[in-house]
Write a protein that holds these residues in place. Structure first.
Motif, PDB file in Angstrom:
ATOM      1  N   LEU A 192      36.251  73.713  68.186  1.00  0.00           N
ATOM      2  CA  LEU A 192      35.910  73.492  66.778  1.00  0.00           C
ATOM      3  C   LEU A 192      36.441  72.145  66.343  1.00  0.00           C
ATOM      4  O   LEU A 192      37.593  71.806  66.622  1.00  0.00           O
ATOM      5  CB  LEU A 192      36.556  74.595  65.923  1.00  0.00           C
ATOM      6  CG  LEU A 192      36.403  74.452  64.404  1.00  0.00           C
ATOM      7  CD1 LEU A 192      34.971  74.748  63.994  1.00  0.00           C
ATOM      8  CD2 LEU A 192      37.348  75.390  63.663  1.00  0.00           C
ATOM      9  N   ASP A 193      35.610  71.339  65.697  1.00  0.00           N
ATOM     10  CA  ASP A 193      36.098  70.096  65.111  1.00  0.00           C
ATOM     11  C   ASP A 193      35.470  69.920  63.738  1.00  0.00           C
ATOM     12  O   ASP A 193      34.254  69.781  63.616  1.00  0.00           O
ATOM     13  CB  ASP A 193      35.766  68.907  66.019  1.00  0.00           C
ATOM     14  CG  ASP A 193      36.598  67.682  65.638  1.00  0.00           C
ATOM     15  OD1 ASP A 193      37.102  67.639  64.487  1.00  0.00           O
ATOM     16  OD2 ASP A 193      36.739  66.781  66.475  1.00  0.00           O
ATOM     17  N   LEU A 207      41.296  80.675  62.161  1.00  0.00           N
ATOM     18  CA  LEU A 207      41.085  79.372  62.789  1.00  0.00           C
ATOM     19  C   LEU A 207      42.408  78.657  63.050  1.00  0.00           C
ATOM     20  O   LEU A 207      42.430  77.532  63.546  1.00  0.00           O
ATOM     21  CB  LEU A 207      40.189  78.497  61.914  1.00  0.00           C
ATOM     22  CG  LEU A 207      38.814  79.094  61.575  1.00  0.00           C
ATOM     23  CD1 LEU A 207      38.015  78.145  60.703  1.00  0.00           C
ATOM     24  CD2 LEU A 207      38.035  79.401  62.850  1.00  0.00           C
ATOM     25  N   ALA A 208      43.514  79.316  62.705  1.00  0.00           N
ATOM     26  CA  ALA A 208      44.822  78.681  62.864  1.00  0.00           C
ATOM     27  C   ALA A 208      45.145  78.434  64.328  1.00  0.00           C
ATOM     28  O   ALA A 208      46.026  77.648  64.652  1.00  0.00           O
ATOM     29  CB  ALA A 208      45.905  79.552  62.216  1.00  0.00           C
ATOM     30  N   ALA A 212      45.663  70.974  65.052  1.00  0.00           N
ATOM     31  CA  ALA A 212      45.616  70.326  63.739  1.00  0.00           C
ATOM     32  C   ALA A 212      44.553  69.223  63.710  1.00  0.00           C
ATOM     33  O   ALA A 212      43.904  69.008  62.695  1.00  0.00           O
ATOM     34  CB  ALA A 212      46.985  69.762  63.392  1.00  0.00           C
ATOM     35  N   GLN A 213      44.346  68.556  64.842  1.00  0.00           N
ATOM     36  CA  GLN A 213      43.325  67.493  64.906  1.00  0.00           C
ATOM     37  C   GLN A 213      41.959  67.975  64.448  1.00  0.00           C
ATOM     38  O   GLN A 213      41.178  67.207  63.929  1.00  0.00           O
ATOM     39  CB  GLN A 213      43.144  67.028  66.347  1.00  0.00           C
ATOM     40  CG  GLN A 213      44.142  66.051  66.852  1.00  0.00           C
ATOM     41  CD  GLN A 213      44.247  66.212  68.359  1.00  0.00           C
ATOM     42  OE1 GLN A 213      45.009  67.058  68.828  1.00  0.00           O
ATOM     43  NE2 GLN A 213      43.472  65.443  69.117  1.00  0.00           N
ATOM     44  N   SER A 214      41.663  69.254  64.706  1.00  0.00           N
ATOM     45  CA  SER A 214      40.347  69.783  64.343  1.00  0.00           C
ATOM     46  C   SER A 214      40.105  69.753  62.836  1.00  0.00           C
ATOM     47  O   SER A 214      38.982  69.918  62.399  1.00  0.00           O
ATOM     48  CB  SER A 214      40.209  71.234  64.808  1.00  0.00           C
ATOM     49  OG  SER A 214      40.375  71.327  66.184  1.00  0.00           O
ATOM     50  N   PHE A 215      41.199  69.601  62.064  1.00  0.00           N
ATOM     51  CA  PHE A 215      41.061  69.672  60.607  1.00  0.00           C
ATOM     52  C   PHE A 215      41.501  68.377  59.928  1.00  0.00           C
ATOM     53  O   PHE A 215      41.428  68.255  58.714  1.00  0.00           O
ATOM     54  CB  PHE A 215      41.896  70.842  60.070  1.00  0.00           C
ATOM     55  CG  PHE A 215      41.549  72.154  60.706  1.00  0.00           C
ATOM     56  CD1 PHE A 215      40.476  72.898  60.249  1.00  0.00           C
ATOM     57  CD2 PHE A 215      42.279  72.634  61.786  1.00  0.00           C
ATOM     58  CE1 PHE A 215      40.138  74.105  60.857  1.00  0.00           C
ATOM     59  CE2 PHE A 215      41.949  73.833  62.395  1.00  0.00           C
ATOM     60  CZ  PHE A 215      40.866  74.576  61.930  1.00  0.00           C
ATOM     61  N   ARG A 224      47.980  76.696  57.993  1.00  0.00           N
ATOM     62  CA  ARG A 224      48.079  76.474  59.423  1.00  0.00           C
ATOM     63  C   ARG A 224      46.700  76.167  60.013  1.00  0.00           C
ATOM     64  O   ARG A 224      45.709  76.715  59.537  1.00  0.00           O
ATOM     65  CB  ARG A 224      48.657  77.733  60.097  1.00  0.00           C
ATOM     66  CG  ARG A 224      50.133  77.904  59.847  1.00  0.00           C
ATOM     67  CD  ARG A 224      50.752  78.851  60.860  1.00  0.00           C
ATOM     68  NE  ARG A 224      50.045  80.133  60.898  1.00  0.00           N
ATOM     69  CZ  ARG A 224      49.731  80.766  62.024  1.00  0.00           C
ATOM     70  NH1 ARG A 224      50.024  80.247  63.188  1.00  0.00           N
ATOM     71  NH2 ARG A 224      49.110  81.918  61.994  1.00  0.00           N
ATOM     72  N   PRO A 225      46.592  75.318  61.055  1.00  0.00           N
ATOM     73  CA  PRO A 225      47.671  74.670  61.796  1.00  0.00           C
ATOM     74  C   PRO A 225      48.151  73.364  61.169  1.00  0.00           C
ATOM     75  O   PRO A 225      48.971  72.683  61.771  1.00  0.00           O
ATOM     76  CB  PRO A 225      47.016  74.390  63.150  1.00  0.00           C
ATOM     77  CG  PRO A 225      45.599  74.091  62.795  1.00  0.00           C
ATOM     78  CD  PRO A 225      45.275  74.996  61.635  1.00  0.00           C
ATOM     79  N   LEU A 226      47.636  72.995  59.981  1.00  0.00           N
ATOM     80  CA  LEU A 226      48.102  71.751  59.366  1.00  0.00           C
ATOM     81  C   LEU A 226      49.541  71.939  58.913  1.00  0.00           C
ATOM     82  O   LEU A 226      49.976  73.045  58.599  1.00  0.00           O
ATOM     83  CB  LEU A 226      47.223  71.389  58.169  1.00  0.00           C
ATOM     84  CG  LEU A 226      45.784  70.987  58.504  1.00  0.00           C
ATOM     85  CD1 LEU A 226      45.034  70.663  57.227  1.00  0.00           C
ATOM     86  CD2 LEU A 226      45.776  69.792  59.448  1.00  0.00           C
ATOM     87  N   ASP A 227      50.235  70.840  58.828  1.00  0.00           N
ATOM     88  CA  ASP A 227      51.634  70.874  58.462  1.00  0.00           C
ATOM     89  C   ASP A 227      51.760  70.844  56.944  1.00  0.00           C
ATOM     90  O   ASP A 227      52.580  70.150  56.395  1.00  0.00           O
ATOM     91  CB  ASP A 227      52.302  69.632  59.070  1.00  0.00           C
ATOM     92  CG  ASP A 227      53.705  69.964  59.510  1.00  0.00           C
ATOM     93  OD1 ASP A 227      54.067  71.155  59.422  1.00  0.00           O
ATOM     94  OD2 ASP A 227      54.411  69.044  59.942  1.00  0.00           O
TER      95      ASP A 227
END
Ligand SMILES: *[C@@H]1O[C@H](CO)[C@@H](O)[C@H](O)[C@H]1NC(C)=O
Ligand SMILES: *[C@@H]1O[C@H](CO)[C@@H](O)[C@H](O)[C@H]1NC(C)=O
Length: 614
Positions: A192-193, A207-208, A212-215, A224-227
């Protein structure tokens, strides 16, 4: 001597027929492709190799991919092409599965690719398409596995119909201008991107598991997974026992106790069933077709159910242990299950299912039955013990059960290959090709033998099986099928049987509110058609909105004398068995007659299945 000319005549006739039909089909393909070329504004140079005098499958036509002399792919990448795309012409090529226009100069709204029903890949990366994609655009594209729309200028919301693609594996939407929230995608998604768009709001918990790159590059995304935690407590409230909950409950001593109790119950449930949460795809071994939305959300839902069931908090859990009904695989107790590494398999009409690997090495499926609460303990005990005595190579025998007033667990051995549904549609790296014709026929015959047994054992039941569908056909290591979830009808609360059992999704019930032993025949027919066509039957989908109506497709195909086209293209190589496949297809059709009076009897269906040769 007269035999020779007759023989010659037949031979020449057959040859001409074959030649004509071959050249006719490639004539329409040639015509369609040339129409497509004509619709493009600057294709003359790039597609100069498209010579109408040779077949598109001759290997000369640039970008045309064939399999068995039929066009299956169009790979027109890096050619500087632009202009309108004549999708109607492409739609004439029924064998087309891959459409790629990567790195060209197409502009404007997304073309009408939704008319290409059976395509598996749609690759439009690096063009200048723009504007919103209609919400239901992907509605009819149920076979799609790969969608690459990256590097265009698409805007508007991510179309909700994308979330209904149950085979979707790769979704690349990066570098566009999509806005709004991210919907929840099926768990089949492996890649997923969504980076560099204008998406907003919390990332769905399911989708966690992606990086993090995917989002990245979506300033208004959080979770999550973003900080970047979401400020909105709504995004957090699905996570059991987190800090936000505590804050909301406030400092009062009494509410703190409640929080502690909730956390303790959640912990117990998580410990018991979700020891190690891992990604898992839809329709897994325990066999329901709906994907688990996310393990954390599932945990929260379980927790809620537990909290609502007051009996759990008392001593009942200690009192009620596991009752073994079949100890051929050894004896275990609740303690062993609690210490097992558990994994969510899926959930559906009857409840959810988990895989538990115990220290002894035994791996089991634990099914939580939510809808079996009408029956008392004695009846339940008698039924499951009867199941526990079953010894048939094509019927699964439960090992144990656990009884509580509000909920029952039924425990059976775990089959590493999972369900037939999973093997056919689950996409976990194994290719369909593993399912060659001899294997598929073996599976159908095994199912028939299992049913033959159930029709003797439960001959007085209206529905000796009642929940027959490919997700309830488990496969052993050597593809021997084992029927599961059978003979449940007397155990299920009547009010929910219509939702929980597949027999109630058939025309027998939907149109006439009546189920009978013929209803199981109908369900068997759907599996046969599923196996022969390789399609995902729309009958399995909750509202019939995904997949193919295999019953309709096959009956139309037969009435138009196009049976051969109905067979799964992956069985194409087995040309010697073509007639046997058609024989089975006809049995499937006779099992799915909508009028039960005209439908085969189970006994007759089984007899005819046994006659089919490899
Ligand atoms: C895109 O296609 C053009 C030809 O139209 C080519 O020159 C260019 O290298 C391609 N770009 C990529 C990234 O492949
Ligand atoms: C993308 O589309 C928007 C309008 O929807 C337009 O303003 C913008 O210039 C486009 N960007 C590119 C790179 O074409």
């Amino acid at each position: 001597m007269a035999a020779v000319p007759v023989f010659l005549f037949v031979f020449v006739f057959l040859f001409l027929f074959l030649f004509l039909s071959l050249s006719l089909s490639s004539a329409t393909e040639t015509e369609s492709l040339l129409r497509l070329k004509a619709s493009l504004t600057n294709a003359d140079a790039a597609l100069s190799s498209w010579n109408p005098n040779v077949s598109p499958c001759s290997g000369i036509w640039t970008g045309v991919v064939c399999f068995n002399n039929a066009v299956t792919g169009l790979h027109l990448s890096h050619m500087g092409l632009s202009g309108p795309i004549d999708v109607d012409a492409l739609a004439q090529i029924h064998t087309l599965r891959t459409v790629s226009f990567i790195n060209n100069s197409f502009t404007g709204p997304i073309p009408h690719f939704h008319k290409l029903g059976p395509i598996k890949s749609l690759l439009l990366t690096q063009n200048r398409f723009s504007g919103p994609i209609p919400p239901d655009y992907f509605h009819s594209l149920n076979s799609l596995k790969k969608i690459w729309l990256s590097g265009n200028n698409f805007s508007g919301q991510i179309p909700p119909s994308l979330t209904q693609l149950h085979l979707l594996k790769e979704l690349h939407l990066e570098y566009n201008a999509f806005t709004g929230p991210i919907p929840s995608f099926p768990n089949t998604l492996a890649s997923l991107d969504l980076s560099n768009n204008k998406l907003q709001g919390p990332i769905p918990e399911s989708l966690a598991r992606f990086q993090a790159q995917s989002f990245a590059g979506n300033d208004a995304l959080c979770g999550r997974p973003l900080d970047k935690p979401c400020d909105d407590s709504a995004a957090y409230s699905v996570l059991p026992g987190n800090v936000k909950d505590e804050e909301r409950y406030g400092p009062a001593w009494a509410t703190k106790v409640i929080v502690v109790m909730v956390v303790a119950v959640v912990a117990a449930v998580v410990f018991l069933f979700l020891h190690s949460r891992r990604r898992r795809e839809a329709g897994a071994g325990a066999g329901e077709f709906r994907a688990v939305s996310s393990s954390a959300a599932a945990a929260a839902a379980e927790a809620e159910a537990e909290v609502q069931a007051p009996s759990v908090r008392g001593g009942e859990r200690k009192r009620a242990d596991i009752v073994m009904v079949n100890d051929e695989r050894g004896v275990f107790g609740l303690q062993d299950l609690m210490k097992a590494a558990a994994e969510v398999l899926g959930s559906g009409g009857l409840g959810s299912a988990y895989k538990a690997a115990m220290a002894s090495g035994l791996c089991v499926v634990v099914k939580r039955m939510r809808e079996m609460n009408k029956i008392g303990k004695d009846v339940f005990d008698a039924e499951i013990r009867q199941f526990g005595r079953i010894r048939n190579p094509n019927v699964i025998t439960p090992l144990a059960y656990h009884y509580r007033k509000e909920e029952k667990l039924i425990i059976a051995e775990y089959m590493p290959k999972g369900s037939l549904f999973y093997v056919m549609h689950g996409d976990r790296g194994t290719s369909h090709s593993e399912l060659n014709w001899p294997t598929r026929l073996k599976i159908v015959k095994g199912i028939a033998r299992g049913l033959s047994f159930l029709y003797t054992e439960f001959s007085t039941y209206d529905l000796p099986h009642g929940n027959l569908k490919s997700s309830n056909v488990l496969l052993s290591d050597d593809y021997e099928p084992l029927l599961s979830d059978y003979a449940f009808q007397p155990l299920i609360n009547p009010s929910v049987a219509t939702k929980a059992l597949f027999a109630y999704k058939t025309p027998d019930y939907v149109q006439n509110q009546k189920v009978s032993q013929k209803t199981d025949v109908y369900c068997l027919g759907i599996i046969i058609l599923e196996i022969i066509t390789g399609r995902f039957p729309s009958q399995y989908h909750i509202n019939g909105k995904a997949g193919t109506d295999v019953v309709q497709m096959v009956s139309t195909g037969i009435s138009e004398n196009r049976e051969a086209e109905l067979i799964d293209p992956e069985l194409e190589n087995d040309t010697n068995s073509r007639n046997n496949m058609l024989q089975l297809l006809h049995i499937g059709a006779a099992c799915t007659e909508s009028n039960p009076g005209e439908r085969l009897k189970m006994k007759e269906a089984i007899r005819r299945i046994e006659e089919v040769q490899v």
